[in-house]
Design a protein around this motif. Sequence first.
Motif, PDB file in Angstrom:
ATOM      1  N   ARG A   1      27.116 -14.204-107.630  1.00  0.00           N
ATOM      2  CA  ARG A   1      27.737 -15.017-108.691  1.00  0.00           C
ATOM      3  C   ARG A   1      27.062 -14.766-110.031  1.00  0.00           C
ATOM      4  N   GLU A   2      25.756 -14.624-110.032  1.00  0.00           N
ATOM      5  CA  GLU A   2      25.029 -14.355-111.259  1.00  0.00           C
ATOM      6  C   GLU A   2      25.399 -12.982-111.813  1.00  0.00           C
TER       7      GLU A   2
ATOM      8  N   GLN B   1      28.273 -11.367-111.331  1.00  0.00           N
ATOM      9  CA  GLN B   1      29.627 -11.445-111.876  1.00  0.00           C
ATOM     10  C   GLN B   1      29.640 -12.152-113.227  1.00  0.00           C
ATOM     11  N   ARG B   2      28.794 -13.176-113.360  1.00  0.00           N
ATOM     12  CA  ARG B   2      28.715 -13.889-114.625  1.00  0.00           C
ATOM     13  C   ARG B   2      28.218 -12.976-115.740  1.00  0.00           C
ATOM     14  N   GLN B   3      27.200 -12.159-115.434  1.00  0.00           N
ATOM     15  CA  GLN B   3      26.671 -11.219-116.425  1.00  0.00           C
ATOM     16  C   GLN B   3      27.714 -10.185-116.809  1.00  0.00           C
TER      17      GLN B   3
ATOM     18  N   ARG C   1      30.968 -10.581-116.796  1.00  0.00           N
ATOM     19  CA  ARG C   1      31.971 -11.211-117.643  1.00  0.00           C
ATOM     20  C   ARG C   1      31.473 -11.316-119.082  1.00  0.00           C
ATOM     21  N   ILE C   2      30.185 -11.594-119.242  1.00  0.00           N
ATOM     22  CA  ILE C   2      29.626 -11.681-120.589  1.00  0.00           C
ATOM     23  C   ILE C   2      29.684 -10.334-121.292  1.00  0.00           C
TER      24      ILE C   2
END
Length: 476
Positions: free
Chosen positions: A430-431, A433-435, A437-438
């Motif tokens: 999840r971390e 994927q979050r990076q 997206r940023i």
Amino acid sequence: MSNNMEPEEDEISLDSNVPEMITEMSDPNEKPNLKVRRRNVIETVNFVSKEETSDTKSDVPLVRMSDSTKAWYDNIMPQIPDIADFSLSGKQNGALNHENDNSLVEHNFGDTEPLTNRERMKISVIRGSVANPNLTLGELKLLGCSSEGLVNDDIRRALWPTLLRLSEETTFSINGLETIHSHIPNEVYQQILKDVARSGSHISQNATQHEIDHFHEQLTQLMCWVLHKHSMLNYYQGYNDIAATVLLVMGLEKGLRVLESISLEFLERFMEKTMEKVNQELFYIFALLERVHPTLLEHLENVELFPHFALAEYTTWYAHKYAENRKLLHRLFDYFLGSPPLMPLYLSTVIVAHRATEIFNTTPDMGHTHKVLCTLPDDLPFETLLVEAKNLYREYPPESISNDVREFDRKRKCKEQEWKAKAEASRQEREKQRQLRIVKSAPRIPYRIRSYKTITVVTILALGLYAFLRSSSGLN
């Protein structure tokens, strides 16, 4: 349920004396663990006098006595009221009208019930047995474990101390209990206050606010006294339910010694710094199910359920679940006080096996199955189940399945590590994927800004051209 779980006739006949030959229920190889870690607290002076301490310390059992030991201390036999007294007074389970004990309430809230013929017969058996100066501890235990238990709280007040090998001389002044809470860590005291406030189900709904407050005060004092006197014991949530039951039956003065003895002999594992040992002991349920209902065990393992659904039952002796059903709860305490410490797990096993059909019909996932097993029905046939639990203990005593228990616990630890690894991998994903997206969203901001500028410029030019054309046509 397999044949070895079939109930047999209760060992005590309600129209006969206690049989001479008593089957040993205590586990001779099971020794209480007395090496518990002490809390890091400053020793304080006990309000009990040195003379009282020296006289009574030896009355607290640290090792179990043989069931062949004579029941009566110094041949002093307790007085059991005549059955006519029970009928006239109407006293039944949960009545808190103790004499000379700062009575919690002055009436019994209508909790009285007429005695059944079977209960009358059992009281007659108890009275006849207690009159025997040679009655053994094993025979006394059998009276509490057999059908109907000790029947009435008046009888329990007389016989529970004897079951715990406490003499009549162990009572003492209760002066000083008002400040006993100051001798234990404040964080423990604050947790006790929170749990005591949630113990309302143990006292009748007809109680006045004064009676409720007095009950809470005495319950707090009862637990704080034991924890102060034995600083190696740690409070746990659920201890308040057992203490409340003791208080309702014994009153405060006698309840101090009874709760102390129960804590040292039966609850010590629950009162260590961690519940690690208890977590392992819960797997006696799985080791027993493997022998009496392997299909049910396979079902529970398939939904990845551990036996921790029985934790509250085990650590409170069912006092949390059945607080409002005092007749049943006090009868269960009769049974557990006359049984080895692990007996609640054997009872949990036969209850789970008894509910097999209900469990199989539940949605096969961890959440639904756990919810069902944590919710005990009110109409379980406990007298039959208690006989089954006793038979199961005889057939598979703890030492015969301890290796399997350790193996189940090893699997539990491996499974927990696997779950932790999956949870950590999921968190990292999840971390990640979050990076991503940023990073992906970064170039979109200037692109949008450029798009907005283009639209604005084109709009201005169009409006300017339109205005110019209008003005030109006007001049013509």
